[in-house]
Design a protein around this motif. Sequence first.
Motif, PDB file in Angstrom:
ATOM      1  N   GLU A   1       1.305  -1.342   0.046  1.00  0.00           N
ATOM      2  CA  GLU A   1      -0.069   0.285   0.197  1.00  0.00           C
ATOM      3  C   GLU A   1       0.546   1.012   0.380  1.00  0.00           C
ATOM      4  O   GLU A   1       2.052   1.457   0.599  1.00  0.00           O
ATOM      5  N   GLY A   2       0.713   2.619  -1.011  1.00  0.00           N
ATOM      6  CA  GLY A   2       1.397   3.695  -0.670  1.00  0.00           C
ATOM      7  C   GLY A   2       2.535   3.138  -1.926  1.00  0.00           C
ATOM      8  O   GLY A   2       2.792   4.989  -2.312  1.00  0.00           O
ATOM      9  N   MET A   3       2.530   2.375  -2.887  1.00  0.00           N
ATOM     10  CA  MET A   3       3.946   1.796  -3.663  1.00  0.00           C
ATOM     11  C   MET A   3       3.036   2.211  -5.648  1.00  0.00           C
ATOM     12  O   MET A   3       1.727   2.132  -5.460  1.00  0.00           O
ATOM     13  N   PRO A   4       3.919   3.032  -5.771  1.00  0.00           N
ATOM     14  CA  PRO A   4       3.168   2.805  -7.273  1.00  0.00           C
ATOM     15  C   PRO A   4       3.353   1.786  -7.824  1.00  0.00           C
ATOM     16  O   PRO A   4       3.430   0.513  -7.407  1.00  0.00           O
ATOM     17  N   TYR A   5       1.921   1.519  -8.161  1.00  0.00           N
ATOM     18  CA  TYR A   5       0.986   0.355  -9.028  1.00  0.00           C
ATOM     19  C   TYR A   5       0.495   0.806 -10.456  1.00  0.00           C
ATOM     20  O   TYR A   5       1.177  -0.947 -11.030  1.00  0.00           O
TER      21      TYR A   5
ATOM     22  N   GLY B   1      -8.239  11.360   3.293  1.00  0.00           N
ATOM     23  CA  GLY B   1      -7.105  12.002   3.146  1.00  0.00           C
ATOM     24  C   GLY B   1      -6.680  13.123   2.174  1.00  0.00           C
ATOM     25  O   GLY B   1      -6.063  14.578   3.050  1.00  0.00           O
ATOM     26  N   VAL B   2      -6.965  12.987   1.064  1.00  0.00           N
ATOM     27  CA  VAL B   2      -6.430  14.042  -0.054  1.00  0.00           C
ATOM     28  C   VAL B   2      -7.252  15.262   0.334  1.00  0.00           C
ATOM     29  O   VAL B   2      -6.055  16.487   0.651  1.00  0.00           O
ATOM     30  N   ASP B   3      -8.734  15.484   0.160  1.00  0.00           N
ATOM     31  CA  ASP B   3      -9.176  15.932   0.524  1.00  0.00           C
ATOM     32  C   ASP B   3      -8.624  16.991   2.228  1.00  0.00           C
ATOM     33  O   ASP B   3      -8.449  18.218   2.393  1.00  0.00           O
TER      34      ASP B   3
ATOM     35  N   GLU C   1       2.785  12.185   4.565  1.00  0.00           N
ATOM     36  CA  GLU C   1       1.182  12.148   5.248  1.00  0.00           C
ATOM     37  C   GLU C   1       0.315  11.516   4.674  1.00  0.00           C
ATOM     38  O   GLU C   1       0.201  10.451   5.533  1.00  0.00           O
ATOM     39  N   LEU C   2       0.127  11.618   3.780  1.00  0.00           N
ATOM     40  CA  LEU C   2      -0.568  10.830   2.632  1.00  0.00           C
ATOM     41  C   LEU C   2      -0.815   9.279   2.716  1.00  0.00           C
ATOM     42  O   LEU C   2      -1.752   8.312   3.073  1.00  0.00           O
ATOM     43  N   PHE C   3       0.376   9.017   2.653  1.00  0.00           N
ATOM     44  CA  PHE C   3       0.297   7.427   2.368  1.00  0.00           C
ATOM     45  C   PHE C   3       1.518   7.025   3.548  1.00  0.00           C
ATOM     46  O   PHE C   3       1.845   5.749   3.360  1.00  0.00           O
TER      47      PHE C   3
END
Length: 261
Positions: free
Chosen positions: A8-12, A82-84, A152-154
């Motif tokens: 999770e959080g890695m480029p996919y 989390g983005v917002d 912070e987001l990821f």
Amino acid sequence: MPAFQALEGMPYWQDLATGDAQKSAYFYSKLLGWDVSGDAYRIARKEGLPVAGFISQLEDPTMTDAWVTYFLARDVDRVVVGVDKRGGSVLAVADVSLGRMALCADPAGAVFGVIEPAGEDQFVAAGEPGTPVWHEYVAIDRGRECIDFYAELFDWEVEESEGYFVVLADGAPFLGMRDESGSADLEGVAGFWETYLGVDNVELAARRAAELGGEVLAGPEASPFGRLVVVQDTTGATVTLCEVATPVNEDELDEAESLLR
């Protein structure tokens, strides 16, 4: 071709948002040996494994063709909250054949995506010719703020060295970020994610890109990642090609060893 399990959080995944998907698909299939299929949404494969997508943009003179990096999420809806919360914006959320995807922008306006795959498998083709080998964020407007936004987001583990930020998982780097705030060459650019695609010979790739109607913008040249060339494709998107070694097939190694015994 080996596949690597993403966390999770890695480029996919990566999509090319293009004004002419057919033209773009032809360019990359000839340059990188991709097999491309599909109509409204084209998927490129390398030796059977999905590598990237081509999506047609609406005719809008303000939009430029560009690669978009998507990050793996267990729950897209939780990530967009989390983005917002952190000052970014959510541009679109949709369920597609690949899974649930959201297109977002960071506080400076740089576009990125998150994806929750449809199946349980979370494997990607990467790290060798014809596949993504690195991803890099170039922060320009509100540079350090945007770098912190992603961290912070990821929930990334980030190390900084001489102004370059490396993101790690279990001590191994999987992407980089650099702060180019104040760069005169990039004035007016919000920031962007850059996709590095592997080739086995960067000089040959540069010549082939030009033969196919693209343009070499920089290089080939040496870098800490290996030999690089920055190319503009036939519809105006830019991509960095990076020379990487072709992996040795383990079965072939076993056969060679047996002959030597």
